[in-house]
Design a protein around this motif. Structure first.
Motif, PDB file in Angstrom:
ATOM      1  N   LEU A   1       0.704  -1.472  -0.094  1.00 50.96           N
ATOM      2  CA  LEU A   1       0.059   0.006  -0.162  1.00 50.96           C
ATOM      3  C   LEU A   1       0.882   1.161   0.057  1.00 50.96           C
ATOM      4  O   LEU A   1       0.457   2.319  -0.782  1.00 50.96           O
ATOM      5  CB  LEU A   1      -0.909  -0.025   1.297  1.00 50.96           C
ATOM      6  CG  LEU A   1      -1.996   1.142   1.427  1.00 50.96           C
ATOM      7  CD1 LEU A   1      -2.969   1.185   0.011  1.00 50.96           C
ATOM      8  CD2 LEU A   1      -2.834   1.100   2.548  1.00 50.96           C
ATOM      9  N   PHE A   2       1.796   1.207   0.983  1.00 52.07           N
ATOM     10  CA  PHE A   2       2.745   2.465   1.037  1.00 52.07           C
ATOM     11  C   PHE A   2       3.556   2.559  -0.365  1.00 52.07           C
ATOM     12  O   PHE A   2       3.820   3.759  -0.929  1.00 52.07           O
ATOM     13  CB  PHE A   2       3.804   2.441   2.008  1.00 52.07           C
ATOM     14  CG  PHE A   2       4.396   3.573   2.396  1.00 52.07           C
ATOM     15  CD1 PHE A   2       3.987   4.762   2.703  1.00 52.07           C
ATOM     16  CD2 PHE A   2       5.642   3.863   1.668  1.00 52.07           C
ATOM     17  CE1 PHE A   2       4.553   6.084   3.054  1.00 52.07           C
ATOM     18  CE2 PHE A   2       6.442   5.096   1.852  1.00 52.07           C
ATOM     19  CZ  PHE A   2       5.916   6.163   2.522  1.00 52.07           C
ATOM     20  N   ASN A   3       4.081   1.423  -0.865  1.00 50.95           N
ATOM     21  CA  ASN A   3       4.884   1.577  -1.985  1.00 50.95           C
ATOM     22  C   ASN A   3       3.915   2.034  -3.382  1.00 50.95           C
ATOM     23  O   ASN A   3       4.429   2.631  -4.216  1.00 50.95           O
ATOM     24  CB  ASN A   3       5.651   0.274  -2.500  1.00 50.95           C
ATOM     25  CG  ASN A   3       6.915   0.073  -1.671  1.00 50.95           C
ATOM     26  OD1 ASN A   3       7.590   0.964  -1.531  1.00 50.95           O
ATOM     27  ND2 ASN A   3       6.906  -0.907  -0.743  1.00 50.95           N
TER      28      ASN A   3
ATOM     29  N   VAL B   1       2.602  10.558  -1.385  1.00 50.14           N
ATOM     30  CA  VAL B   1       2.506  11.008   0.082  1.00 50.14           C
ATOM     31  C   VAL B   1       3.766  11.706   0.357  1.00 50.14           C
ATOM     32  O   VAL B   1       3.613  12.903   0.995  1.00 50.14           O
ATOM     33  CB  VAL B   1       2.361   9.810   0.918  1.00 50.14           C
ATOM     34  CG1 VAL B   1       2.452  10.122   2.507  1.00 50.14           C
ATOM     35  CG2 VAL B   1       1.138   9.142   0.501  1.00 50.14           C
ATOM     36  N   ILE B   2       4.852  11.400  -0.027  1.00 51.46           N
ATOM     37  CA  ILE B   2       6.120  12.099   0.198  1.00 51.46           C
ATOM     38  C   ILE B   2       6.117  13.445  -0.171  1.00 51.46           C
ATOM     39  O   ILE B   2       6.611  14.435   0.206  1.00 51.46           O
ATOM     40  CB  ILE B   2       7.339  11.070  -0.020  1.00 51.46           C
ATOM     41  CG1 ILE B   2       7.392  10.019   0.710  1.00 51.46           C
ATOM     42  CG2 ILE B   2       8.418  11.853   0.194  1.00 51.46           C
ATOM     43  CD1 ILE B   2       8.314   8.923   0.162  1.00 51.46           C
ATOM     44  N   VAL B   3       5.717  13.522  -1.649  1.00 46.48           N
ATOM     45  CA  VAL B   3       5.602  14.558  -2.494  1.00 46.48           C
ATOM     46  C   VAL B   3       5.005  15.772  -1.614  1.00 46.48           C
ATOM     47  O   VAL B   3       5.271  16.997  -1.676  1.00 46.48           O
ATOM     48  CB  VAL B   3       5.153  14.619  -3.831  1.00 46.48           C
ATOM     49  CG1 VAL B   3       4.956  15.933  -4.496  1.00 46.48           C
ATOM     50  CG2 VAL B   3       6.157  13.718  -4.480  1.00 46.48           C
TER      51      VAL B   3
ATOM     52  N   ALA C   1       8.818   5.109   4.633  1.00 46.71           N
ATOM     53  CA  ALA C   1       9.621   4.869   3.360  1.00 46.71           C
ATOM     54  C   ALA C   1      10.524   3.705   3.729  1.00 46.71           C
ATOM     55  O   ALA C   1      10.974   2.651   2.915  1.00 46.71           O
ATOM     56  CB  ALA C   1      10.006   6.001   2.580  1.00 46.71           C
ATOM     57  N   GLY C   2      11.469   3.925   4.653  1.00 46.15           N
ATOM     58  CA  GLY C   2      12.295   2.953   5.036  1.00 46.15           C
ATOM     59  C   GLY C   2      11.943   1.722   5.553  1.00 46.15           C
ATOM     60  O   GLY C   2      12.403   0.438   5.172  1.00 46.15           O
TER      61      GLY C   2
ATOM     62  N   LYS D   1      16.364   5.513  -4.777  1.00 45.96           N
ATOM     63  CA  LYS D   1      16.258   6.291  -5.719  1.00 45.96           C
ATOM     64  C   LYS D   1      14.841   7.002  -5.780  1.00 45.96           C
ATOM     65  O   LYS D   1      14.566   8.167  -6.057  1.00 45.96           O
ATOM     66  CB  LYS D   1      16.545   5.714  -6.956  1.00 45.96           C
ATOM     67  CG  LYS D   1      16.460   6.423  -8.254  1.00 45.96           C
ATOM     68  CD  LYS D   1      16.819   5.693  -9.371  1.00 45.96           C
ATOM     69  CE  LYS D   1      18.178   5.036  -9.344  1.00 45.96           C
ATOM     70  NZ  LYS D   1      18.469   4.468 -10.733  1.00 45.96           N
ATOM     71  N   ARG D   2      13.788   6.111  -5.285  1.00 46.11           N
ATOM     72  CA  ARG D   2      12.565   6.559  -5.563  1.00 46.11           C
ATOM     73  C   ARG D   2      11.982   7.378  -4.640  1.00 46.11           C
ATOM     74  O   ARG D   2      11.343   8.669  -4.848  1.00 46.11           O
ATOM     75  CB  ARG D   2      11.682   5.268  -5.581  1.00 46.11           C
ATOM     76  CG  ARG D   2      10.110   5.622  -5.892  1.00 46.11           C
ATOM     77  CD  ARG D   2       9.654   4.059  -6.390  1.00 46.11           C
ATOM     78  NE  ARG D   2       8.070   4.127  -6.781  1.00 46.11           N
ATOM     79  CZ  ARG D   2       6.980   3.888  -6.021  1.00 46.11           C
ATOM     80  NH1 ARG D   2       7.403   3.111  -4.836  1.00 46.11           N
ATOM     81  NH2 ARG D   2       5.657   3.905  -6.596  1.00 46.11           N
ATOM     82  N   PHE D   3      12.618   7.151  -3.221  1.00 42.71           N
ATOM     83  CA  PHE D   3      12.514   7.980  -2.232  1.00 42.71           C
ATOM     84  C   PHE D   3      12.927   9.619  -2.477  1.00 42.71           C
ATOM     85  O   PHE D   3      12.420  10.430  -2.217  1.00 42.71           O
ATOM     86  CB  PHE D   3      13.074   7.436  -0.940  1.00 42.71           C
ATOM     87  CG  PHE D   3      12.865   8.300   0.284  1.00 42.71           C
ATOM     88  CD1 PHE D   3      11.955   8.473   1.009  1.00 42.71           C
ATOM     89  CD2 PHE D   3      14.311   8.868   0.758  1.00 42.71           C
ATOM     90  CE1 PHE D   3      12.029   9.366   2.005  1.00 42.71           C
ATOM     91  CE2 PHE D   3      14.332   9.759   1.760  1.00 42.71           C
ATOM     92  CZ  PHE D   3      13.170  10.137   2.443  1.00 42.71           C
ATOM     93  N   LEU D   4      14.144   9.442  -2.862  1.00 41.13           N
ATOM     94  CA  LEU D   4      14.981  10.625  -3.139  1.00 41.13           C
ATOM     95  C   LEU D   4      14.186  11.530  -4.272  1.00 41.13           C
ATOM     96  O   LEU D   4      14.163  12.784  -4.005  1.00 41.13           O
ATOM     97  CB  LEU D   4      16.346  10.539  -3.367  1.00 41.13           C
ATOM     98  CG  LEU D   4      17.515  10.053  -2.353  1.00 41.13           C
ATOM     99  CD1 LEU D   4      18.757   9.820  -2.787  1.00 41.13           C
ATOM    100  CD2 LEU D   4      17.380  11.223  -1.316  1.00 41.13           C
ATOM    101  N   PHE D   5      13.541  11.031  -5.171  1.00 46.50           N
ATOM    102  CA  PHE D   5      13.085  11.383  -6.453  1.00 46.50           C
ATOM    103  C   PHE D   5      11.721  12.214  -5.764  1.00 46.50           C
ATOM    104  O   PHE D   5      11.200  13.588  -5.844  1.00 46.50           O
ATOM    105  CB  PHE D   5      12.456  10.556  -7.395  1.00 46.50           C
ATOM    106  CG  PHE D   5      11.543  11.131  -8.503  1.00 46.50           C
ATOM    107  CD1 PHE D   5      12.164  12.213  -9.462  1.00 46.50           C
ATOM    108  CD2 PHE D   5      10.407  10.805  -8.085  1.00 46.50           C
ATOM    109  CE1 PHE D   5      11.075  12.601 -10.383  1.00 46.50           C
ATOM    110  CE2 PHE D   5       9.194  11.344  -9.318  1.00 46.50           C
ATOM    111  CZ  PHE D   5       9.682  12.356 -10.016  1.00 46.50           C
TER     112      PHE D   5
END
Length: 222
Positions: A125-127, A133-135, A151-152, A159-163
């Motif tokens: 669900l989170f992925n 959500v992060i944006v 995220a962790g 890479k996806r997290f940093l983007f």
């Protein structure tokens, strides 16, 4: 879904507790921060910059007024340096939350639930929605730290997290830092307008996302 909600609520409780402790203990107030910044204004900019990085880094562990610090950074050291130091501070906090959760998140989840299916559902669900959500996390206090930890824990790729983090954070800190740089103590309105404007914008996008996600879920259940 239940495990994700439970994890979020626990993180909210932790961050809220630290916020209340700081607020009611009077250890670090906005006026204290302003006074510290004013005292260091005559020092080389890297000294104040290092303090800005420190304040934004410890926000991961002890809630501090992030937006206020970015505004003051813009006012005291100018737009370019404010963007540099606030970027370093926010990124260091987010990466620390991400890597700590990547290492210890599963151990915490094991204490919250022994149901492997629930854990897998939470990760999926989170992925699935985590990037958005992060944006949009800057729209809600404490959500940037919570989303970094999730995220962790859910093993989102770095890479996806940093983007997602860059997409949501860089425009945010740039606008706030610029508003601070063109404001002064006699005319704080640019900073106030920017703070209100970007918060409202993020909230509108966040509400659209929540409504869309709700409608999509309803269609899937039909």
């Amino acid at each position: 879904m239940k495990l994700l909600i439970k994890s979020v609520l626990i993180l909210v409780a932790i961050f809220t507790t630290t916020l209340l402790i700081i607020k009611f203990s009077g250890v670090l107030t906005v006026e204290d921060i302003k006074e510290i910044f004013s005292t260091l204004k005559s020092q080389p900019s890297y000294i104040l910059g290092a303090l800005i990085v420190l304040f934004l880094f410890i926000d991961l562990f002890i809630a501090v007024p992030t937006m206020t610090i970015i505004i003051l950074a813009g006012y005291f050291i100018g737009f370019e340096l404010a963007v540099l130091y606030t970027f370093i501070g926010l990124l260091s906090a987010s990466l620390t939350g991400y890597f700590l959760s990547l290492k210890y998140g599963n151990k915490i989840l094991d204490k919250l639930s022994s149901d492997e299916k629930q854990k897998l559902q939470m990760t999926d669900l989170f992925n699935k929605h985590g990037v958005l959500v992060i944006v949009l996390s800057r729209a809600v206090p404490m959500l940037p730290e919570i989303s970094s930890c999730l995220a962790g824990t859910c093993k989102m790729s770095l890479k996806r997290f940093l983007f997602a983090w860059s997409l949501g954070t860089i425009p945010y800190l740039s606008v706030i830092a610029y508003a601070g740089s063109i404001s002064n103590l006699e005319n704080p309105m640019p900073a106030i307008y920017a703070a209100i404007g970007i918060t409202v914008l993020f909230w509108i996008i966040w509400m659209i996302f929540m409504k869309y996600n709700k409608l999509k879920t309803q269609k899937e259940l039909m």
